[in-house]
Design a protein around this motif. Structure first.
Motif, PDB file in Angstrom:
ATOM      1  N   PHE A 123      -6.997  10.879   8.470  1.00 19.73           N
ATOM      2  CA  PHE A 123      -7.005   9.948   7.339  1.00 19.73           C
ATOM      3  C   PHE A 123      -7.895  10.483   6.205  1.00 19.73           C
ATOM      4  O   PHE A 123      -7.520  10.452   5.032  1.00 19.73           O
ATOM      5  N   VAL A 140     -12.723   2.847   7.645  1.00 21.35           N
ATOM      6  CA  VAL A 140     -12.067   3.974   8.314  1.00 21.35           C
ATOM      7  C   VAL A 140     -12.873   4.546   9.488  1.00 21.35           C
ATOM      8  O   VAL A 140     -12.328   4.990  10.482  1.00 21.35           O
ATOM      9  N   LEU A 199     -13.075  -2.050   1.841  1.00 20.45           N
ATOM     10  CA  LEU A 199     -12.047  -1.849   2.883  1.00 20.45           C
ATOM     11  C   LEU A 199     -11.936  -0.380   3.284  1.00 20.45           C
ATOM     12  O   LEU A 199     -11.778  -0.051   4.466  1.00 20.45           O
ATOM     13  N   LEU A 200     -12.012   0.483   2.294  1.00 22.22           N
ATOM     14  CA  LEU A 200     -11.810   1.914   2.540  1.00 22.22           C
ATOM     15  C   LEU A 200     -12.876   2.471   3.492  1.00 22.22           C
ATOM     16  O   LEU A 200     -12.625   3.418   4.220  1.00 22.22           O
ATOM     17  N   HIS A 204      -3.634   6.701  12.089  1.00 20.42           N
ATOM     18  CA  HIS A 204      -4.893   6.005  12.117  1.00 20.42           C
ATOM     19  C   HIS A 204      -4.734   4.492  11.983  1.00 20.42           C
ATOM     20  O   HIS A 204      -5.627   3.729  12.318  1.00 20.42           O
ATOM     21  N   TYR A 216      -1.358  -1.782  10.492  1.00 18.67           N
ATOM     22  CA  TYR A 216      -1.567  -1.955   9.044  1.00 18.67           C
ATOM     23  C   TYR A 216      -0.334  -1.422   8.301  1.00 18.67           C
ATOM     24  O   TYR A 216       0.196  -2.074   7.396  1.00 18.67           O
ATOM     25  N   MET A 250     -10.918   0.123  13.875  1.00 23.14           N
ATOM     26  CA  MET A 250      -9.802   1.020  14.162  1.00 23.14           C
ATOM     27  C   MET A 250      -9.455   1.093  15.645  1.00 23.14           C
ATOM     28  O   MET A 250      -8.408   1.631  16.007  1.00 23.14           O
ATOM     29  N   SER A 293       0.853  -1.197   0.000  1.00 23.32           N
ATOM     30  CA  SER A 293       0.000   0.000   0.000  1.00 23.32           C
ATOM     31  C   SER A 293       0.884   1.241   0.000  1.00 23.32           C
ATOM     32  O   SER A 293       2.024   1.210   0.493  1.00 23.32           O
ATOM     33  N   MET A 294       0.349   2.352  -0.485  1.00 21.65           N
ATOM     34  CA  MET A 294       1.041   3.637  -0.340  1.00 21.65           C
ATOM     35  C   MET A 294       1.176   4.013   1.131  1.00 21.65           C
ATOM     36  O   MET A 294       1.957   4.900   1.479  1.00 21.65           O
ATOM     37  N   ALA A 295       0.407   3.327   1.998  1.00 21.12           N
ATOM     38  CA  ALA A 295       0.553   3.553   3.442  1.00 21.12           C
ATOM     39  C   ALA A 295       1.983   3.232   3.896  1.00 21.12           C
ATOM     40  O   ALA A 295       2.425   3.715   4.942  1.00 21.12           O
ATOM     41  N   ALA A 353      -2.545   3.691  -3.781  1.00 17.63           N
ATOM     42  CA  ALA A 353      -3.043   4.700  -2.823  1.00 17.63           C
ATOM     43  C   ALA A 353      -4.494   4.335  -2.505  1.00 17.63           C
ATOM     44  O   ALA A 353      -4.872   3.172  -2.613  1.00 17.63           O
TER      45      ALA A 353
HETATM   46  C1  LIG Z   1      -9.314   2.517   7.061  1.00 22.69           C
HETATM   47  C2  LIG Z   1      -8.697   2.623   5.747  1.00 22.69           C
HETATM   48  C3  LIG Z   1      -8.691   1.379   5.061  1.00 22.69           C
HETATM   49  C4  LIG Z   1      -8.092   1.100   3.978  1.00 22.69           C
HETATM   50  C5  LIG Z   1      -7.186   1.938   3.146  1.00 22.69           C
HETATM   51  C6  LIG Z   1      -5.875   1.356   3.263  1.00 22.69           C
HETATM   52  O1  LIG Z   1      -5.374   1.635   4.501  1.00 22.69           O
HETATM   53  C7  LIG Z   1      -4.926   1.816   2.227  1.00 22.69           C
HETATM   54  O2  LIG Z   1      -3.982   0.787   2.111  1.00 22.69           O
HETATM   55  C8  LIG Z   1      -4.250   3.078   2.592  1.00 22.69           C
HETATM   56  C9  LIG Z   1      -3.709   3.827   1.659  1.00 22.69           C
HETATM   57  C10 LIG Z   1      -2.952   4.953   2.022  1.00 22.69           C
HETATM   58  C11 LIG Z   1      -2.434   5.792   1.081  1.00 22.69           C
HETATM   59  C12 LIG Z   1      -1.593   6.842   1.479  1.00 22.69           C
HETATM   60  C13 LIG Z   1      -1.065   7.778   0.682  1.00 22.69           C
HETATM   61  C14 LIG Z   1      -1.388   8.137  -0.661  1.00 22.69           C
HETATM   62  C15 LIG Z   1      -0.583   9.027  -1.297  1.00 22.69           C
HETATM   63  C16 LIG Z   1      -0.810   9.497  -2.635  1.00 22.69           C
HETATM   64  O3  LIG Z   1      -1.795   9.175  -3.247  1.00 22.69           O
HETATM   65  C17 LIG Z   1       0.168  10.382  -3.345  1.00 22.69           C
HETATM   66  C18 LIG Z   1       1.440  10.588  -2.667  1.00 22.69           C
HETATM   67  C19 LIG Z   1       2.620  10.652  -3.292  1.00 22.69           C
HETATM   68  C20 LIG Z   1       2.811  10.467  -4.747  1.00 22.69           C
HETATM   69  C21 LIG Z   1       4.248  10.558  -5.132  1.00 22.69           C
HETATM   70  C22 LIG Z   1       4.968   9.225  -5.093  1.00 22.69           C
HETATM   71  O4  LIG Z   1       4.566   8.292  -5.775  1.00 22.69           O
HETATM   72  O5  LIG Z   1       5.988   9.134  -4.394  1.00 22.69           O
END
Ligand SMILES: CC/C=C\C[C@H](O)[C@H](O)/C=C/C=C/C=C\C=C\C(=O)C/C=C\CCC(=O)O
Ligand SMILES: NC(=O)C1=CN([C@@H]2O[C@H](COP(=O)(O)OP(=O)(O)OC[C@H]3O[C@@H](n4cnc5c(N)ncnc54)[C@H](O)[C@@H]3O)[C@@H](O)[C@H]2O)C=CC1
Length: 261
Positions: free
Chosen positions: A210, A194, A190-191, A147, A151, A200, A138-140, A184
């Motif tokens: 978040f 939150v 899943l989303l 939050h 994970y 959580m 994940s981008m996480a 991202a």
């Molecule tokens: C309760 C939430 C449940 C599920 C969602 C998941 O947790 C999911 O895995 C989380 C994703 C989090 C994403 C976080 C960041 C996103 C960042 C961007 O979209 C853009 C940031 C940078 C781009 C530049 C690069 O690529 O380096």
């Protein structure tokens, strides 16, 4: 792109990102085993896919990936039904900070087990023909949130494990490419967890942080994640790659600084 004659196994394939990936694999003429905990969703999904792609191309195997024996059986059943295995997507994941040990089991331990089982069925080390594995992070792992600390830890773990295994595969001549995909925010069930205290725990109070991040970076559709996945599957030059998918940059790759003394 044709994957005619290839066989794929997708964990967490009954809904969300996994479901979109299964659809793309079937569109490319692969046979697919959908391995998922959710029986209702899995059976509904199989019926729809049979109607769209014809019977015999897709199999639903009910399985909790955190049960090692059940996961081993799911791999075995896939090979018995379709005769071989070429593509494994370790995608099943949960977001539960309350039962955080379970989150580690599903998001990290099961990805490790799924990778080892995939190698038993595909690696030249085991006398097999090779293949490809994609582990879903994940981008996480790059932009954390207060939050979801555990994970986030699991998704860091998936990247580290996958990159090390990719090196083991190339140095050990396994004939298996192993890559990792980091989406991202994606519009899936899943989303929506939150907001839920059940998921959580005490960190639910950080949900606004978040949500701010979600509003800032936007939300992707599962079809784009499936497109990235298909690129990782067919591009034979990729091993140890860390694919990121974001609204701002689309499908792109993380680059690591070379180590300096
Ligand atoms: C309760 C939430 C449940 C599920 C969602 C998941 O947790 C999911 O895995 C989380 C994703 C989090 C994403 C976080 C960041 C996103 C960042 C961007 O979209 C853009 C940031 C940078 C781009 C530049 C690069 O690529 O380096
Ligand atoms: N939706 C998002 O914003 C993002 C999701 N991801 C990751 O993508 C993957 C898929 O997530 P989504 O499709 O969004 O989730 P989802 O909740 O929509 O789908 C997950 C699927 O996995 C199955 N599953 C859950 N636990 C399981 C278990 N123990 N055994 C077998 N199957 C199980 C569920 O039944 C479900 O069908 C996860 O690894 C998630 O962490 C990564 C980045 C962003």
């Amino acid at each position: 792109m044709s994957l005619n004659g290839k066989v794929a196994l997708v964990t967490g394939g009954a809904q969300g990102i996994g479901r979109a990936v299964v659809q793309s694999l079937l569109q490319s003429s692969a046979k697919v085993a959908v391995v998922d905990l959710n029986k209702t969703c899995g059976e509904e999904s199989k019926a729809q896919l049979d109607a769209e792609f014809g019977e015999g191309n897709c199999n639903f195997i009910p399985c909790d990936v955190s049960n090692g024996d059940a996961l081993r059986d799911a791999f075995q059943r896939t090979v018995e039904q379709f005769g071989r295995l070429d593509i494994v997507i370790n995608n099943a994941g949960i977001n539960n900070e309350k039962n955080w040990e379970k989150t580690i089991q599903v998001n990290l331990t099961s990805v490790i087990k799924g990778t080892y089982l995939a190698l038993e069925h595909m690696s030249k080390e085991y006398g097999k023909e090779g293949g490809t594995i994609i582990n879903v992070s994940s981008m996480a792992a790059f932009l954390h949130s207060p939050h979801q600390p555990v994970y986030t830890a699991t998704k860091h773990g998936v990247i580290g494990f996958t990159r090390a295994m990719a090196d083991a595969s190339s140095q050990g001549d396994y004939g298996v490419r192993i890559n990792v995909l980091c989406p991202a925010f994606v519009d899936t069930p899943l989303l929506h967890s939150v907001e839920h205290e059940d998921n959580m725990g005490k960190f639910v109070k950080f949900k606004d942080d978040f949500k701010r991040s979600m509003n800032k970076f936007g939300v992707l559709q599962p079809a784009l994640i499936a497109e990235g996945m298909m690129r990782l599957i067919v591009d034979s030059t990729l091993n140890g790659a860390v694919m990121k998918i974001t609204c701002s940059k689309g499908i792109h790759f993380h680059t690591y600084e070379p180590m300096s003394a």
